[in-house]
Scaffold this motif. Structure first.
Motif, PDB file in Angstrom:
ATOM      1  N   SER A 220       1.090  -1.449  -0.010  1.00 51.37           N
ATOM      2  CA  SER A 220       0.104   0.328  -0.172  1.00 51.37           C
ATOM      3  C   SER A 220       1.486   1.021   0.059  1.00 51.37           C
ATOM      4  CB  SER A 220      -0.868   0.209   0.689  1.00 51.37           C
ATOM      5  OG  SER A 220      -1.648   1.088   1.353  1.00 51.37           O
ATOM      6  N   LEU A 221       1.782   1.548   0.780  1.00 51.94           N
ATOM      7  CA  LEU A 221       3.014   2.467   0.646  1.00 51.94           C
ATOM      8  C   LEU A 221       3.301   2.984  -0.470  1.00 51.94           C
ATOM      9  CD1 LEU A 221       4.161   4.558   2.657  1.00 51.94           C
ATOM     10  CD2 LEU A 221       5.589   2.884   3.736  1.00 51.94           C
ATOM     11  N   GLU A 222       4.072   1.715  -0.148  1.00 51.20           N
ATOM     12  CA  GLU A 222       4.705   1.360  -2.482  1.00 51.20           C
ATOM     13  C   GLU A 222       3.838   2.106  -3.669  1.00 51.20           C
ATOM     14  OE1 GLU A 222       6.117  -1.884  -2.692  1.00 51.20           O
ATOM     15  OE2 GLU A 222       7.556  -1.991  -1.319  1.00 51.20           O
ATOM     16  N   THR A 223       2.478   1.871  -2.952  1.00 48.96           N
ATOM     17  CA  THR A 223       1.434   2.319  -3.919  1.00 48.96           C
ATOM     18  C   THR A 223       1.006   3.776  -4.129  1.00 48.96           C
ATOM     19  OG1 THR A 223       0.109   0.439  -3.985  1.00 48.96           O
ATOM     20  CG2 THR A 223       0.017   2.141  -5.354  1.00 48.96           C
ATOM     21  N   VAL A 224       1.514   4.455  -2.772  1.00 45.03           N
ATOM     22  CA  VAL A 224       1.292   5.790  -2.621  1.00 45.03           C
ATOM     23  C   VAL A 224       2.625   6.102  -3.007  1.00 45.03           C
ATOM     24  CG1 VAL A 224       0.715   7.833  -0.741  1.00 45.03           C
ATOM     25  CG2 VAL A 224      -0.401   5.446  -0.619  1.00 45.03           C
ATOM     26  N   GLN A 225       3.727   6.406  -2.562  1.00 44.52           N
ATOM     27  CA  GLN A 225       4.539   6.196  -3.085  1.00 44.52           C
ATOM     28  C   GLN A 225       4.780   6.529  -4.681  1.00 44.52           C
ATOM     29  OE1 GLN A 225       7.266   4.228  -0.467  1.00 44.52           O
ATOM     30  NE2 GLN A 225       7.208   5.664   1.154  1.00 44.52           N
ATOM     31  N   MET A 226       4.283   5.532  -5.088  1.00 44.56           N
ATOM     32  CA  MET A 226       5.012   5.686  -6.991  1.00 44.56           C
ATOM     33  C   MET A 226       3.728   6.513  -6.914  1.00 44.56           C
ATOM     34  SD  MET A 226       2.912   2.623  -9.304  1.00 44.56           S
ATOM     35  CE  MET A 226       1.349   3.046  -8.481  1.00 44.56           C
ATOM     36  N   PHE A 227       2.233   6.756  -7.028  1.00 45.82           N
ATOM     37  CA  PHE A 227       1.238   8.323  -7.054  1.00 45.82           C
ATOM     38  C   PHE A 227       2.517   9.319  -6.975  1.00 45.82           C
ATOM     39  CE2 PHE A 227      -3.027   4.970  -6.011  1.00 45.82           C
ATOM     40  CZ  PHE A 227      -2.230   4.359  -7.380  1.00 45.82           C
ATOM     41  N   HIS A 228       2.295   9.473  -5.602  1.00 48.92           N
ATOM     42  CA  HIS A 228       3.440  11.147  -5.500  1.00 48.92           C
ATOM     43  C   HIS A 228       4.699  10.630  -6.498  1.00 48.92           C
ATOM     44  CE1 HIS A 228       6.321  13.585  -3.580  1.00 48.92           C
ATOM     45  NE2 HIS A 228       4.911  14.273  -3.410  1.00 48.92           N
ATOM     46  N   ARG A 229       5.140   9.987  -6.599  1.00 48.48           N
ATOM     47  CA  ARG A 229       6.528  10.729  -7.942  1.00 48.48           C
ATOM     48  C   ARG A 229       6.513  10.949  -8.942  1.00 48.48           C
ATOM     49  NH1 ARG A 229       8.698   5.562  -5.908  1.00 48.48           N
ATOM     50  NH2 ARG A 229       7.847   4.632  -7.810  1.00 48.48           N
ATOM     51  N   ASP A 230       5.062  10.211  -9.769  1.00 47.03           N
ATOM     52  CA  ASP A 230       4.524   9.554 -11.348  1.00 47.03           C
ATOM     53  C   ASP A 230       3.977  11.459 -11.141  1.00 47.03           C
ATOM     54  OD1 ASP A 230       5.756   7.455 -11.469  1.00 47.03           O
ATOM     55  OD2 ASP A 230       3.948   6.520 -11.722  1.00 47.03           O
ATOM     56  N   ALA A 231       3.147  11.865 -10.230  1.00 48.88           N
ATOM     57  CA  ALA A 231       2.902  12.965 -10.324  1.00 48.88           C
ATOM     58  C   ALA A 231       4.072  14.156 -10.150  1.00 48.88           C
ATOM     59  CB  ALA A 231       1.803  13.396  -9.320  1.00 48.88           C
ATOM     60  N   ALA A 232       4.771  13.757  -9.043  1.00 49.25           N
ATOM     61  CA  ALA A 232       6.267  15.226  -9.871  1.00 49.25           C
ATOM     62  C   ALA A 232       6.793  14.800 -11.067  1.00 49.25           C
ATOM     63  CB  ALA A 232       6.907  14.753  -8.559  1.00 49.25           C
ATOM     64  N   ALA A 233       7.220  13.893 -11.072  1.00 54.67           N
ATOM     65  CA  ALA A 233       8.202  13.360 -11.939  1.00 54.67           C
ATOM     66  C   ALA A 233       6.933  14.272 -13.520  1.00 54.67           C
ATOM     67  CB  ALA A 233       7.476  12.616 -12.630  1.00 54.67           C
ATOM     68  N   SER A 234       5.055  14.035 -13.453  1.00 57.48           N
ATOM     69  CA  SER A 234       4.661  14.960 -14.588  1.00 57.48           C
ATOM     70  C   SER A 234       4.739  16.371 -14.682  1.00 57.48           C
ATOM     71  CB  SER A 234       3.646  14.563 -14.806  1.00 57.48           C
ATOM     72  OG  SER A 234       3.372  12.968 -14.961  1.00 57.48           O
ATOM     73  N   GLY A 235       5.021  16.631 -13.084  1.00 59.62           N
ATOM     74  CA  GLY A 235       5.095  18.329 -13.042  1.00 59.62           C
ATOM     75  C   GLY A 235       3.088  19.022 -12.852  1.00 59.62           C
TER      76      GLY A 235
END
Length: 254
Positions: A220-235
């Motif tokens: 679950s935590l890894e999934t949340v981190q993935m969403f956050h990382r991808d949002a940041a990478a997309s600007g």
């Protein structure tokens, strides 16, 4: 957790990408390989026999299934005998019928009686399994591939269906039941529950075996981190300044 070590059924890799097949061959948990003309076409294969010989050379000591593609029974039988000669570990895939729905039982019987190890494919029904069992030679090993994933696509629970298929093979102890066309990793455990001997799966499904037994809180935590990382990478941005300028919500009068 090493998921493979706890499994009783055999894992076969399904595909037609030679590089992926070579990579899977390095995994001792992969007991065999299957392919078919559709997968080969998607992989851009144009020379069937040349590709097959490359595979046989790359995978010299585990079962590999190659399928006939003639549509008349005599043509199927002729191709089957050629394919069988490509190597002692080559299994010949014969569809349960031709494109006109004609049962391939007569050639299944002749080839199996001659000691050729067949993989009967595109099976959907318990009745087809029973017909195939009757055609197979008792003394020759074989594989009976039931497309459980496609059965499930029609809304039928594949587990009791495959248990019934298992029962239909009771008179052929050397015939192994294969769960074909799985849709998810869980189907591996479904196949084992149903009493299957083999499941064949694409590399993307087999790769998920590493997830078996994974802690769900961590996942679950890894999934949340993935969403956050991808949002940041997309600007991505949402201005919060405009929210402060909006009037406070007024409740409707009673």
């Amino acid at each position: 957790m090493n998921a493979e070590s706890g499994l009783k059924l055999k894992l076969f890799a399904d595909g037609a990408n030679l590089a992926e097949m070579r990579a899977m061959y390095k995994n001792p948990a992969i007991a065999g390989f299957t392919t078919n003309p559709t997968l080969m076409r998607k992989a851009g294969i144009t020379d069937y026999a040349a590709f097959a010989r490359e595979v046989v050379a790359a995978i010299p000591d585990r079962p590999v299934s190659f399928e006939v593609f003639a549509d008349d029974l005599d043509g199927m039988e002729a191709q089957a005998r050629i394919i069988a000669a490509w190597g002692p570990h080559v299994n010949v895939k014969i569809p349960v019928t031709n494109t006109q729905g004609v049962f391939t039982g007569p050639i299944i019987h002749r080839l199996s009686s001659d000691g050729i190890v067949l993989n009967i494919t595109a099976i959907m029904t318990v009745e087809q399994v029973a017909q195939v069992a009757e055609a197979l030679a008792v003394q020759t090993p074989s594989i009976v591939s039931v497309f459980a994933g496609r059965v499930a696509d029609t809304g039928i629970d594949p587990i009791p269906h495959m248990k019934a298929c298992r029962a239909a093979l009771h008179g052929r102890p050397k015939a192994e039941l294969l769960w074909a066309s799985p849709r998810e990793l869980l189907n591996i455990f479904h196949a084992e529950e149903a009493g299957c001997d083999i499941i064949t799966a694409t590399s993307d499904i087999l790769a998920k075996l590493a997830l078996v037994g994974k802690n769900l809180d961590d996942y679950s935590l890894e999934t949340v981190q993935m969403f956050h990382r991808d949002a940041a990478a997309s600007g991505f941005e949402i201005s919060t300044a405009a929210i402060a300028e909006q009037p406070a919500h007024q409740s409707d009068p009673a």
